[in-house]
Design a protein around this motif. Structure first.
Motif, short mmCIF file in Angstrom:
data_model
loop_
_atom_site.label_atom_id
_atom_site.label_comp_id
_atom_site.label_asym_id
_atom_site.label_seq_id
_atom_site.Cartn_x
_atom_site.Cartn_y
_atom_site.Cartn_z
N LEU A 164 0.85 -1.18 0.00
CA LEU A 164 0.00 0.00 0.00
C LEU A 164 0.89 1.23 0.00
N PRO A 165 0.53 2.27 -0.75
CA PRO A 165 1.27 3.53 -0.62
C PRO A 165 1.34 3.93 0.84
N TYR A 166 2.51 4.37 1.26
CA TYR A 166 2.77 4.54 2.69
C TYR A 166 1.70 5.36 3.38
N TRP A 167 1.32 6.50 2.83
CA TRP A 167 0.40 7.38 3.56
C TRP A 167 -1.02 6.83 3.59
N ILE A 168 -1.41 6.03 2.64
CA ILE A 168 -2.71 5.35 2.74
C ILE A 168 -2.65 4.33 3.86
N TRP A 169 -1.57 3.54 3.88
CA TRP A 169 -1.40 2.57 4.96
C TRP A 169 -1.39 3.26 6.32
N ARG A 170 -0.71 4.39 6.40
CA ARG A 170 -0.54 5.07 7.68
C ARG A 170 -1.86 5.57 8.26
N VAL A 171 -2.72 6.15 7.41
CA VAL A 171 -3.93 6.82 7.94
C VAL A 171 -5.16 5.93 7.93
N LEU A 172 -5.11 4.79 7.26
CA LEU A 172 -6.31 3.99 7.10
C LEU A 172 -6.96 3.59 8.43
N PRO A 173 -6.18 3.18 9.46
CA PRO A 173 -6.83 2.85 10.73
C PRO A 173 -7.55 4.04 11.36
N ALA A 174 -7.12 5.27 11.05
CA ALA A 174 -7.80 6.44 11.59
C ALA A 174 -9.04 6.80 10.77
N VAL A 175 -9.05 6.46 9.49
CA VAL A 175 -10.20 6.77 8.62
C VAL A 175 -11.35 5.81 8.87
N VAL A 176 -11.03 4.52 9.07
CA VAL A 176 -12.07 3.50 9.29
C VAL A 176 -11.73 2.67 10.54
N PRO A 177 -11.63 3.30 11.70
CA PRO A 177 -11.17 2.58 12.90
C PRO A 177 -12.10 1.47 13.34
N ASP A 178 -13.39 1.59 13.04
CA ASP A 178 -14.36 0.58 13.49
C ASP A 178 -14.23 -0.73 12.72
#
Length: 491
Positions: free
Chosen positions: A56-70
């Motif tokens: 995964l592109p690094y910044w997508i990987w980095r923020v994904l848990p914050a975008v869809v934490p549930d």
């Protein structure tokens, strides 16, 4: 063709070449990862060449848990929800590599994603990371399902992801445009494709923390075999001291639970191939793979905390006489299979003799063996040591205190129950903890015993989870069982 048409054709042709070259330079060019002289770092974070296929592109990987934490397992926070460990100050958790493809850093799992261990001796202790250990907490399926669910979620869109990135990183304009219009839509499409690729898992028992179906994904995706309904769920093995599996003039030693290969080098290579290594990326990561192979040949488990030298009041104290008696029982009843000098060491014990759940054995078929041996017509990987066996491997017991639950499918919660008759073993317990069970050997397995870990209930009546077989030691009297248990705790 007129001169004018020829010029137009030439301009279009040159423009197409420039565009393709530009796209390759920006998105596809393999860039070697910065090397490290630390073999443990290379094992934990070294690229295995799968960033283009699995990254995964690094910044997508980095923020994904914050975008869809549930969507994370257990509604926990961050990538710790999937049971991976973090070294102090590390940018990535153990088991993830970062390598630039084109001009964009990408993050992908490597060998240590599964083969990482942790333990705690007391409830409030911080975790101790065990390199190349059994991934008793790693929730591989939970990670895959998180990505699949995220890719189909309406929140996976450029506006929300870029907003999350902006809160963490002042991204330059060119990179913002690339993420917004190329990488985020492209990743979303790839994750939707992955959803279809792993649809077959919906019809199988869940893996849960510490387990994986290692070869059905390879069969269905890489080898293009049809879904045969087999179940390969099995515990993630440690990768310690694999030099003991090196071939001698007299015999070859097997690896994997069912001994499907007799070569450590091929095991490293085929594992990387199954995770997305291609012959195009291989030259870029060949040194990493060689370093990983050297590491697993030499790395040893940590010493057991159980000892006769401790104060008798310690919960990890074991009586010296009991340990000595247990060692004699082990030598008589167990060493022929589990000692490195035993005649059955790293040999598959026939399933008819072993009596454990056979589903993992049936998952690896002769057709799979033949297809993997001839993998990719346009590149010769030199794979020649795959085999189909009729049983499960007798492995050494180094670091046994860190390997719970036990048997190949993790169906027995602790060492004490492994020494009881199958009919008396518990049919349900909880797994996912790394808190050492000082009384029973292994990790605590009662509901709620470890509030700091995401644990799941194991039901051994579920297909693929049977706790039958391996009856060696179950007919000992209670004194002998306690002695053998004391000795096994020290391994």
């Amino acid at each position: 063709m007129s001169a004018r048409k020829a010029r137009i054709f030439l301009i279009v042709f040159i423009s197409a070449i420039v565009l393709l070259l530009g796209a390759w330079l920006v998105l596809l060019r393999d860039v070697p990862q910065e090397r490290s002289n630390d073999p443990a770092w290379t094992f934990n974070h070294g690229s295995i060449g799968n960033e283009a296929a699995q990254g995964l592109p690094y910044w997508i990987w980095r923020v994904l848990p914050a975008v869809v934490p549930d969507l994370l397992p257990g509604n926990q926070r961050g990538f710790s929800a999937i049971g991976v460990a973090w070294e102090p100050g590390a940018q990535l958790p153990v088991g993830f590599s970062q390598r630039t493809v084109g001009v964009i850093p990408r993050v992908a799992p490597n060998c240590a994603f599964c083969h990482q261990g942790t333990y705690r001796l007391d409830l409030e202790d911080p975790e101790t990371i065990v390199n190349a250990g059994p991934g008793t907490r790693v929730n591989v399926q939970g990670f895959l399902r998180f990505l699949v669910a995220a890719g189909q979620d309406e929140r996976f869109k450029s506006s929300l992801i870029m907003e999350a990135i902006k809160a963490r990183y002042d991204m330059p304009l060119w990179e913002r445009l690339l993420y917004r219009f190329v990488l985020i839509p492209g990743t979303r499409a790839a994750l939707k494709k992955q959803a279809a690729q792993f649809k077959w898992t919906d019809n199988r028992p869940d893996w849960g923390p510490g387990r994986i179906d290692p070869f059905n994904p390879v069969k269905f995706a890489n080898l293009k075999m049809s879904d045969d309904g087999t179940i390969g769920n099995s515990d993630i093995m440690p990768l310690w001291d694999l030099q003991s599996a090196a071939a001698t003039e007299q015999r070859r030693f097997a690896v994997h639970w069912d001994g499907l290969s007799t070569d450590v080098h091929e095991t490293v290579m085929s594992g990387a191939i199954g995770d997305g290594l291609t012959y195009r990326s291989y030259p870029v990561v060949a040194r990493n793979l060689a370093a990983i192979e050297d590491f697993v040949n030499l790395v040893q488990p940590p010493d057991s905390p159980f000892s006769s030298r401790l104060d008798p009041s310690s919960k990890f104290y074991v009586d010296a006489e009991a340990v000595a008696q247990g060692a004699r029982i082990y030598e008589q009843d167990c060493a022929s299979c589990h000692d490195v000098k035993g005649e059955r060491y790293r040999m598959p014990i026939p399933i008819a003799e072993l009596g454990t759940d056979r589903h993992r054995l049936d998952m690896w078929t002769r057709e799979a063996k033949e297809r993997y041996s001839d993998y990719e017509d346009d590149h010769d990987w030199g794979l020649q040591y795959f085999q189909k066996t009729d049983g499960y491997l007798a492995v050494d017991l180094k670091g046994l205190w860190l390997r719970g639950p036990y048997l190949h499918n993790g169906s027995v919660p602790n060492l004490r129950h492994l020494l009881t008759r199958p009919a008396e073993r518990p049919t349900t317990f909880w797994r996912g903890s790394d808190l050492v069970d000082a009384e029973n050997g292994g990790f605590v397995s009662a509901e709620g015993a470890d509030p700091y870990r995401y644990t799941i209930r194991v039901d051994t009546t579920v297909i693929g989870n049977a706790n039958t077989g391996h009856v060696w030691g179950t007919d000992l009297d209670e004194v002998q069982k306690e002695a053998l248990l004391a000795y096994l705790k020290t391994l």
